[in-house]
Design a protein around this motif. Structure first.
Motif, short mmCIF file in Angstrom:
data_model
loop_
_atom_site.label_atom_id
_atom_site.label_comp_id
_atom_site.label_asym_id
_atom_site.label_seq_id
_atom_site.Cartn_x
_atom_site.Cartn_y
_atom_site.Cartn_z
N GLY A 101 0.05 4.33 0.15
CA GLY A 101 -0.76 5.48 0.56
C GLY A 101 -0.02 6.30 1.60
N VAL A 102 -0.80 7.01 2.42
CA VAL A 102 -0.23 7.94 3.38
C VAL A 102 0.65 7.22 4.41
CG1 VAL A 102 -0.79 9.78 4.99
CG2 VAL A 102 -2.30 9.32 3.09
N ILE A 103 0.12 6.14 5.00
CA ILE A 103 0.87 5.43 6.04
C ILE A 103 2.11 4.77 5.43
CG2 ILE A 103 0.81 3.48 7.66
CD1 ILE A 103 -2.06 4.16 8.28
N GLU A 150 4.76 7.42 4.80
CA GLU A 150 5.33 8.02 6.02
C GLU A 150 6.20 7.01 6.77
OE1 GLU A 150 1.96 11.47 6.81
OE2 GLU A 150 2.12 9.87 8.27
N GLU A 196 2.22 -1.31 -4.56
CA GLU A 196 0.97 -0.54 -4.64
C GLU A 196 0.10 -1.12 -5.76
OE1 GLU A 196 -0.84 2.06 -3.22
OE2 GLU A 196 -2.18 1.70 -4.92
N ALA A 197 -1.18 -1.36 -5.43
CA ALA A 197 -2.08 -2.00 -6.40
C ALA A 197 -2.44 -1.11 -7.59
CB ALA A 197 -3.36 -2.43 -5.67
N MET A 198 -2.54 0.20 -7.35
CA MET A 198 -2.96 1.10 -8.43
C MET A 198 -1.82 1.34 -9.42
SD MET A 198 -6.10 1.84 -7.54
CE MET A 198 -6.63 3.35 -8.33
N GLY A 250 0.83 -1.21 0.00
CA GLY A 250 0.00 0.00 0.00
C GLY A 250 0.85 1.25 0.00
N VAL A 269 -2.50 16.12 4.15
CA VAL A 269 -1.06 16.29 4.31
C VAL A 269 -0.37 14.94 4.38
CG1 VAL A 269 0.78 17.25 5.76
CG2 VAL A 269 -1.40 18.44 5.64
N GLY A 300 -5.34 0.83 3.89
CA GLY A 300 -6.54 1.60 4.21
C GLY A 300 -7.10 1.22 5.56
P1 NAD Z 1 -4.58 4.96 2.13
O1 NAD Z 1 -5.97 4.85 1.67
O2 NAD Z 1 -3.93 6.29 2.26
O3 NAD Z 1 -3.63 4.09 1.17
C1 NAD Z 1 -3.81 2.72 0.96
C2 NAD Z 1 -3.12 2.35 -0.35
O4 NAD Z 1 -3.12 0.94 -0.43
C3 NAD Z 1 -3.83 2.88 -1.57
O5 NAD Z 1 -2.89 3.52 -2.41
C4 NAD Z 1 -4.39 1.61 -2.23
O6 NAD Z 1 -4.43 1.67 -3.63
C5 NAD Z 1 -3.41 0.57 -1.76
N1 NAD Z 1 -3.93 -0.79 -1.71
C6 NAD Z 1 -5.16 -1.20 -1.29
N2 NAD Z 1 -5.24 -2.55 -1.33
C7 NAD Z 1 -4.04 -3.00 -1.79
C8 NAD Z 1 -3.49 -4.30 -2.03
N3 NAD Z 1 -4.19 -5.41 -1.80
N4 NAD Z 1 -2.20 -4.38 -2.48
C9 NAD Z 1 -1.47 -3.24 -2.69
N5 NAD Z 1 -1.95 -2.00 -2.47
C10 NAD Z 1 -3.21 -1.88 -2.02
O7 NAD Z 1 -4.55 4.15 3.51
P2 NAD Z 1 -3.46 4.07 4.66
O8 NAD Z 1 -2.14 4.56 4.18
O9 NAD Z 1 -3.58 2.70 5.21
O10 NAD Z 1 -4.02 5.12 5.71
C11 NAD Z 1 -5.29 4.86 6.31
C12 NAD Z 1 -6.02 6.12 6.62
O11 NAD Z 1 -5.36 6.86 7.63
C13 NAD Z 1 -6.18 7.01 5.43
O12 NAD Z 1 -7.51 7.43 5.35
C14 NAD Z 1 -5.28 8.16 5.71
O13 NAD Z 1 -5.78 9.38 5.19
C15 NAD Z 1 -5.20 8.19 7.22
N6 NAD Z 1 -3.89 8.69 7.60
C16 NAD Z 1 -3.62 10.00 7.42
C17 NAD Z 1 -2.37 10.49 7.70
C18 NAD Z 1 -2.09 11.94 7.49
O14 NAD Z 1 -3.02 12.73 7.47
N7 NAD Z 1 -0.84 12.33 7.28
C19 NAD Z 1 -1.36 9.64 8.15
C20 NAD Z 1 -1.67 8.30 8.29
C21 NAD Z 1 -2.94 7.83 8.01
#
Ligand code: NAD
Length: 477
Positions: free
Chosen positions: A190-192, A195, A211-213, A188, A355, A278
């Protein structure tokens, strides 16, 4: 005998504790129920954000950035440090002290505001009755004229990569590695993922993001996506896009991760694997005899005023629709407390800043260029880079871009996208401008202190009208 309150908030994370404080400020007899406990079994208010999310991750991001600066930046300042070392245990101690201090602070705020705190879980029964089960085994019934559900979210787990708490972990586990893994896989991007991937990469791990996308950071503006991908790659992160994990198996020494891309099956072996794909709403154990409506994904269904289907029961934060962000939950907490008190609580869902606390930081508010195109909104774009900014140069941080999207006819700011130093702080000017439905000309006519990073936002606003002062104007008029 049940205890009676004007407002009972279930959940003491950012949405819940803020709601309780605002309700108490407004003169309502308020209670908050939260089950989080620290290692000593004591209450640890603040939810995911303070305990295992925003705050501890920022603490480790800061420590790891200091280490990275020591290696890549200090020599340029003429500072050399011999025999430098770091101590992961001390980094964790500092992080844990910050968390302890902040969670203790919320408890103090509860005391100061006369909020009754119940350490345990709350189950919602019919007729606004809550069955409270204390962590100490006690139980009692609470009744609230108004009830606010703020039970948050929890990580999504995927069956192909089952967590084992050691080699395969979620974000919580990734905040606790007692040494730096040589190799780290992140499912994944994404944000986590970005970071926590950044934390351990800076400390020496070889990081592979799966990353899946097909598009990197698909939620961001495409210009920012491209710049971010280039930068993270240059920093040494291996980012595999369009990659679907088919299995992850933990062994004694490492984890074998299999995945498929358009080029076929592939695999990596890593010491540790973080699953961060997520989060999902947390309603475990919440619903007793009350007929609370949840949607097919488990979110509590609410209207524009965060009212659920049950009279006088509201829901806020991650457990309802909208981005799972602490500040969105906090604003909903204030909004609902004010609505309950008969005031005009409101949240502007069009100006929620996002952010990502990587280096450089990434921040945005409003629409991306893809969105305005898709919605056929006529628009103009202005962009400026940090490369020409004196303060950024002095900070050894002259990297990144500010991009402003404004309506072509009204000039109203529709979106602002920043990748660069202190983007998390810089975005706030644009959030305020958008809140006031301001234009790019409003930013252009606002004096910005010199030398500051905020001048790049000013330059981008001038560029919307093709008259940047530290870049070449496209035309002379
Ligand atoms: P995210 O939604 O930000 O990212 C998840 C990523 O995983 C996506 O890009 C998605 O395409 C990918 N993904 C999903 N299934 C997959 C798979 N099977 N194989 C590979 N990739 C896959 O989720 P996150 O990073 O887990 O964060 C969770 C939540 O916590 C989010 O809503 C985020 O906004 C929030 N968060 C925010 C902050 C911040 O504000 N800085 C920090 C940490 C978390």
């Amino acid at each position: 005998m049940s205890q009676q309150f004007d407002v009972v908030v279930i959940g003491g994370g950012p949405a819940g504790y803020i709601c309780a404080i605002r309700a108490a400020q407004l003169g309502m007899k308020t209670a908050c129920i939260d089950a989080w406990q620290n290692a000593a079994g004591k209450p640890s208010l603040g939810g995911t954000c303070v305990n295992v999310g925003c705050i501890p991750s920022k603490a480790l991001l800061e420590s790891s950035e200091a280490w990275e600066k020591l290696h890549h930046e200090y020599q340029k300042h003429g500072i050399s440090v011999e025999g430098a070392n770091f101590d992961v245990a001390q980094m964790h101690k500092r992080k844990d002290d910050i968390v302890k201090n902040l969670t203790g602070g919320v408890l103090q705020l509860f005391k100061g505001n006369d909020i009754a705190f119940f350490h345990g879980t709350g189950k919602l029964n019919a007729n606004n009755s809550i069955e409270f089960s204390g962590v100490d085994g006690s139980s009692e019934t609470l009744e609230g004229k108004h009830i606010v559900v703020a039970t948050g979210s929890k990580p999504v787990d995927i069956p192909v990569a089952p967590l084992d708490g050691n080699r395969i972990v979620d974000n919580e586990g990734a905040l606790q590695f007692d040494e730096v893994p040589k190799t780290l896989g992140v499912i994944g991007g994404g944000v986590i993922g970005l970071e926590l991937g950044s934390v351990w990469r800076r400390l020496g791990a070889e990081v592979t993001v799966i990353e899946a996308m097909d598009d990197f950071l698909f939620i961001a503006d495409s210009q920012i996506q491209r710049e971010a991908q280039r930068t993270f790659k240059k920093q040494g992160m291996d980012i595999k896009l369009g990659a679907r994990v088919t299995g992850a198996k933990a062994g004694k020494k490492d984890v074998a991760v299999n995945f498929e891309t358009k080029d076929g099956a592939d695999h990596i072996r890593v010491e540790k694997l973080i699953v961060c794909v997520g989060r999902r709403p947390n309603t475990d154990g919440l619903v007793g005899t009350a007929e609370l409506e949840l949607d097919e994904r488990g979110f509590v269904v609410v209207d524009g005023e965060n009212r659920t289907n049950l009279p006088s029961v509201y829901a806020i934060g991650d457990v309802v629709r909208g981005p799972m962000l602490a500040h969105k939950g906090m604003e909903e907490g204030v909004k609902v407390a004010e609505i309950i008190a008969g005031k005009a609580g409101h949240v502007n869902y069009d100006t929620i800043p996002s952010v990502i606390y990587t280096w450089p930081e990434i921040a945005w508010v409003g629409k991306t260029e893809q969105q305005v195109k898709d919605e056929a909104i006529p628009y103009r774009v202005g962009a400026a880079t940090f490369m020409a900014n004196g303060r950024a140069k002095a900070m050894e941080a002259a990297q990144g871009t500010v991009k402003i999207i404004a309506h072509e006819e009204t000039d109203e700011v529709l979106g602002v996208h920043i990748i660069g130093p202190n983007a998390s702080e810089l975005i706030q000017e644009s959030v305020s401008v958008m809140e006031f439905q301001g234009s790019s000309e409003d930013i252009a006519r606002t004096m910005h202190a010199h030398p500051t990073l905020s001048e790049v936002v000013h330059e981008a606003s001038l560029a919307v009208d093709e008259r940047p002062l530290h870049g070449l104007a496209k035309k002379r008029r």
